[in-house]
Design a protein around this motif. Sequence first.
Motif, PDB file in Angstrom:
ATOM      1  N   LEU A  67     -37.777  10.123  -6.358  1.00 34.66           N
ATOM      2  CA  LEU A  67     -38.082  11.498  -6.748  1.00 34.66           C
ATOM      3  C   LEU A  67     -38.118  12.439  -5.558  1.00 34.66           C
ATOM      4  O   LEU A  67     -38.514  12.063  -4.459  1.00 34.66           O
ATOM      5  N   GLU A  68     -37.723  13.669  -5.828  1.00 38.95           N
ATOM      6  CA  GLU A  68     -37.787  14.727  -4.838  1.00 38.95           C
ATOM      7  C   GLU A  68     -38.906  15.716  -5.164  1.00 38.95           C
ATOM      8  O   GLU A  68     -39.373  16.427  -4.287  1.00 38.95           O
ATOM      9  N   ILE A  69     -39.323  15.738  -6.446  1.00 41.04           N
ATOM     10  CA  ILE A  69     -40.403  16.619  -6.887  1.00 41.04           C
ATOM     11  C   ILE A  69     -41.252  15.882  -7.907  1.00 41.04           C
ATOM     12  O   ILE A  69     -40.733  15.215  -8.801  1.00 41.04           O
ATOM     13  N   LEU A  70     -42.571  16.028  -7.768  1.00 39.98           N
ATOM     14  CA  LEU A  70     -43.524  15.441  -8.702  1.00 39.98           C
ATOM     15  C   LEU A  70     -44.492  16.533  -9.133  1.00 39.98           C
ATOM     16  O   LEU A  70     -45.117  17.177  -8.289  1.00 39.98           O
ATOM     17  N   LEU A  71     -44.593  16.766 -10.442  1.00 45.46           N
ATOM     18  CA  LEU A  71     -45.511  17.766 -10.984  1.00 45.46           C
ATOM     19  C   LEU A  71     -46.494  17.049 -11.906  1.00 45.46           C
ATOM     20  O   LEU A  71     -46.079  16.444 -12.891  1.00 45.46           O
ATOM     21  N   LEU A  72     -47.772  17.103 -11.563  1.00 47.05           N
ATOM     22  CA  LEU A  72     -48.800  16.446 -12.363  1.00 47.05           C
ATOM     23  C   LEU A  72     -49.752  17.487 -12.926  1.00 47.05           C
ATOM     24  O   LEU A  72     -50.172  18.404 -12.221  1.00 47.05           O
ATOM     25  N   GLN A  73     -50.081  17.318 -14.212  1.00 46.57           N
ATOM     26  CA  GLN A  73     -51.012  18.208 -14.873  1.00 46.57           C
ATOM     27  C   GLN A  73     -52.249  17.416 -15.296  1.00 46.57           C
ATOM     28  O   GLN A  73     -52.180  16.226 -15.537  1.00 46.57           O
ATOM     29  N   GLU A  74     -53.344  18.160 -15.428  1.00 47.16           N
ATOM     30  CA  GLU A  74     -54.638  17.628 -15.849  1.00 47.16           C
ATOM     31  C   GLU A  74     -55.081  16.464 -14.950  1.00 47.16           C
ATOM     32  O   GLU A  74     -55.461  15.396 -15.409  1.00 47.16           O
ATOM     33  N   THR A  75     -55.050  16.714 -13.643  1.00 50.60           N
ATOM     34  CA  THR A  75     -55.463  15.696 -12.676  1.00 50.60           C
ATOM     35  C   THR A  75     -56.973  15.467 -12.703  1.00 50.60           C
ATOM     36  O   THR A  75     -57.439  14.413 -12.283  1.00 50.60           O
ATOM     37  N   MET A  76     -57.714  16.473 -13.147  1.00 54.77           N
ATOM     38  CA  MET A  76     -59.180  16.427 -13.180  1.00 54.77           C
ATOM     39  C   MET A  76     -59.780  16.232 -11.791  1.00 54.77           C
ATOM     40  O   MET A  76     -60.837  15.637 -11.639  1.00 54.77           O
ATOM     41  N   LYS A  77     -59.089  16.738 -10.762  1.00 55.06           N
ATOM     42  CA  LYS A  77     -59.581  16.657  -9.383  1.00 55.06           C
ATOM     43  C   LYS A  77     -59.766  18.070  -8.830  1.00 55.06           C
ATOM     44  O   LYS A  77     -58.974  18.945  -9.109  1.00 55.06           O
ATOM     45  N   THR A  78     -60.802  18.232  -8.023  1.00 54.13           N
ATOM     46  CA  THR A  78     -61.070  19.550  -7.455  1.00 54.13           C
ATOM     47  C   THR A  78     -60.384  19.769  -6.112  1.00 54.13           C
ATOM     48  O   THR A  78     -60.234  20.906  -5.684  1.00 54.13           O
TER      49      THR A  78
END
Length: 121
Positions: free
Chosen positions: A29-40
């Motif tokens: 992968l060249e790009i990774l988009l993560l949602q709802e990580t629940m991290k501050t």
Amino acid sequence: MWCISWNVRGLGSAVKIRKIFGLVRSYNLEILLLQETMKTAWSEEEVRKLWSDDEFEFEWVEADGKSGGLLTVWDSNCFVKTTVFKKKIFLSITGIWKAKDVRINLVNMYCPCKSEDQNVV
């Protein structure tokens, strides 16, 4: 350009972190988009556990308690960041995609289910 976008519903488990690392490595992968990580917050060491080599940069939007949180990671050999715009539910990164020498926008977004929580203005 190889990219994955995934609502991970929390990144507290080592199993999910290993799964993401495996996807990044398997698909190069060249790009990774993560949602709802629940991290501050994210440190370079934490992101390194997700990425398969040392050539990366990242930006994030912090979670609000156990809701939301965005993380975008990219291969720094492929994309050069020029500007970043963040709000509670989205992360927009503008830069140059080196392979084509073009300006692109990477947009990572997580929209809450409740309509009253969707207003970010």
